[in-house]
Design an enzyme around this catalytic site. Structure first.
Site, short mmCIF file in Angstrom:
data_model
loop_
_atom_site.label_atom_id
_atom_site.label_comp_id
_atom_site.label_asym_id
_atom_site.label_seq_id
_atom_site.Cartn_x
_atom_site.Cartn_y
_atom_site.Cartn_z
N LYS A 66 0.84 -1.20 0.00
CA LYS A 66 0.00 0.00 0.00
C LYS A 66 0.87 1.25 0.00
O LYS A 66 0.64 2.18 -0.77
CB LYS A 66 -0.93 0.00 1.23
CG LYS A 66 -2.11 -0.94 1.06
CD LYS A 66 -2.90 -1.17 2.34
CE LYS A 66 -3.95 -2.26 2.08
NZ LYS A 66 -4.62 -2.72 3.30
N GLN A 110 -5.08 -1.25 9.41
CA GLN A 110 -4.97 -2.61 8.91
C GLN A 110 -5.58 -3.59 9.92
O GLN A 110 -5.19 -3.61 11.09
CB GLN A 110 -3.48 -2.95 8.67
CG GLN A 110 -3.24 -4.29 8.02
CD GLN A 110 -3.75 -4.34 6.58
OE1 GLN A 110 -3.56 -3.43 5.79
NE2 GLN A 110 -4.42 -5.44 6.23
N ASP A 133 -11.64 2.83 3.64
CA ASP A 133 -12.05 1.43 3.59
C ASP A 133 -13.57 1.29 3.48
O ASP A 133 -14.09 0.22 3.16
CB ASP A 133 -11.59 0.71 4.87
CG ASP A 133 -10.43 -0.24 4.62
OD1 ASP A 133 -10.21 -0.62 3.45
OD2 ASP A 133 -9.76 -0.61 5.60
#
Ligand code: NDP
Length: 306
Positions: A66, A110, A133
């Site tokens: 990422k 995460q 997200d």
């Protein structure tokens, strides 16, 4: 076997393989162009903060790629690595700081988090405008009600692959196997938004093979290696395999397989995503896309068409 004869059937056609890797590379190119244009016209650089708690090896790999892809797109990347024993309070304090930081347009924590931290409390603490997200309840609600949501990356990546393969999805029968908040449910919402007739199947569904055989579009997000067999698939259907399962292969080596028995399925389907190289590469590309969109919304900049 038919009587004494063995009927050998060649698959009448093999499917088109949907190349997620190439599609994601194209999306990343368009994102880099949009980032350059935003910087030039508005002097703003989209910024993504990624927070990793602990040392989970798979999470480390994701966080590294990422970070790398964020920089390659010309964006700012802010990586926060916290020790495994971080308390919920400490993590919430960092989220608060990132929520207020004007250089940070997207925040990604995460998952999974260590057991002393309540994941839901952390998701709830992220400013919905920076929730790239799309897991915050505000964004889930906006997606369900047709509002301006941040949309979860994996299902949005699947929708892009489907539109890229089929064009208009209106009126098609879609079956989504799996109903998680991260994949199955938002996938169903997106397909409904694209005017499909949507069925969501799960572990309590009766006669799953028969339900799957209805599908013009079959999305598998189950987490069970090769569960969906070739004869569950309607000839010509488009199959999107979200599953990532590590299994033991020949010689004790592990390999990745999806939720769909690929070789069987490709003999029947019209088009199918492989694992790896299908949905997987789309997820990070869409994360970058969401960060650019979040940056535009936070700065009253017209959103690029990504
Ligand atoms: P979850 O475990 O949260 O959800 C799995 C879903 O599958 C549940 O709704 C469950 O039903 C259903 N299910 C389980 N067993 C069966 C069965 N025998 N028959 C029918 N349905 C069943 O998983 P996720 O949604 O998070 O992930 C699914 C898969 O996608 C995993 O392999 C994961 O690794 C992968 N993934 C890939 C990503 C990518 O970037 N490509 C991103 C995210 C996930 P019930 O609700 O009834 O328990």
């Amino acid at each position: 076997r038919l009587g004494e004869y063995t009927v050998m059937t060649e698959p009448s056609s093999t499917s088109r393989i949907i190349d997620g890797k190439a599609f994601a590379a194209g999306l990343r190119r368009r994102i880099a162009e949009a980032v350059a244009a935003i910087k030039a016209a508005h002097g703003v650089t989209p910024g993504l903060a990624v927070v990793l708690v602990g040392e989970d090896p798979a999470s480390l790999v994701y966080v590294r790629s990422k970070g790398r892809q964020t920089l390659e797109a010309g964006m700012n990347g802010f990586e926060h690595r916290l020790p495994a024993e971080t308390s919920e309070r400490q993590l919430l304090d960092l989220i608060d700081q990132l929520n207020r930081d004007r250089a940070v347009h997207g925040i990604l924590v995460q998952l999974p988090l260590p057991p002393q931290i309540d994941e839901q409390a952390v998701i709830d603490a992220i400013n919905p405008a920076k929730d790239v997200d799309g897991f915050h309840v505000i964004n889930a609600g906006r997606l369900a009600t047709g509002g301006k949501a941040m949309i979860p990356c994996t299902p949005l990546g699947c929708l892009m692959l489907l539109k890229g393969t089929l064009g208009d999805l209106s009126g098609l029968e879609a079956v989504v196997v799996g109903r998680s908040n991260i994949v199955g449910k938002p996938m169903a919402q997106l397909l409904l938004g694209a005017n499909c007739t949507v069925t969501v199947a799960h572990s309590r569904t009766r006669d799953l093979p028969e339900v799957c055989r209805r599908a013009d579009i079959l999305v598998a997000a189950v987490g069970r290696p090769e569960m969906i067999r070739g004869d569950w698939i309607r000839p010509g259907a488009t199959v999107v395999d979200v599953g990532i399962n590590r299994i033991e292969g020949a010689g004790g080596k592990t390999r990745l397989v999806g939720d769909v028995a690929f070789e069987e399925a490709r003999a029947v389907a019209g088009a199918i995503t492989p694992v790896p190289g299908g949905v997987g590469p789309m997820t990070i590309a869409v994360l970058l896309r969401n960060t650019v969109i979040a940056c535009c919304r936070q700065n009253d900049i017209a959103e690029p068409d990504l």
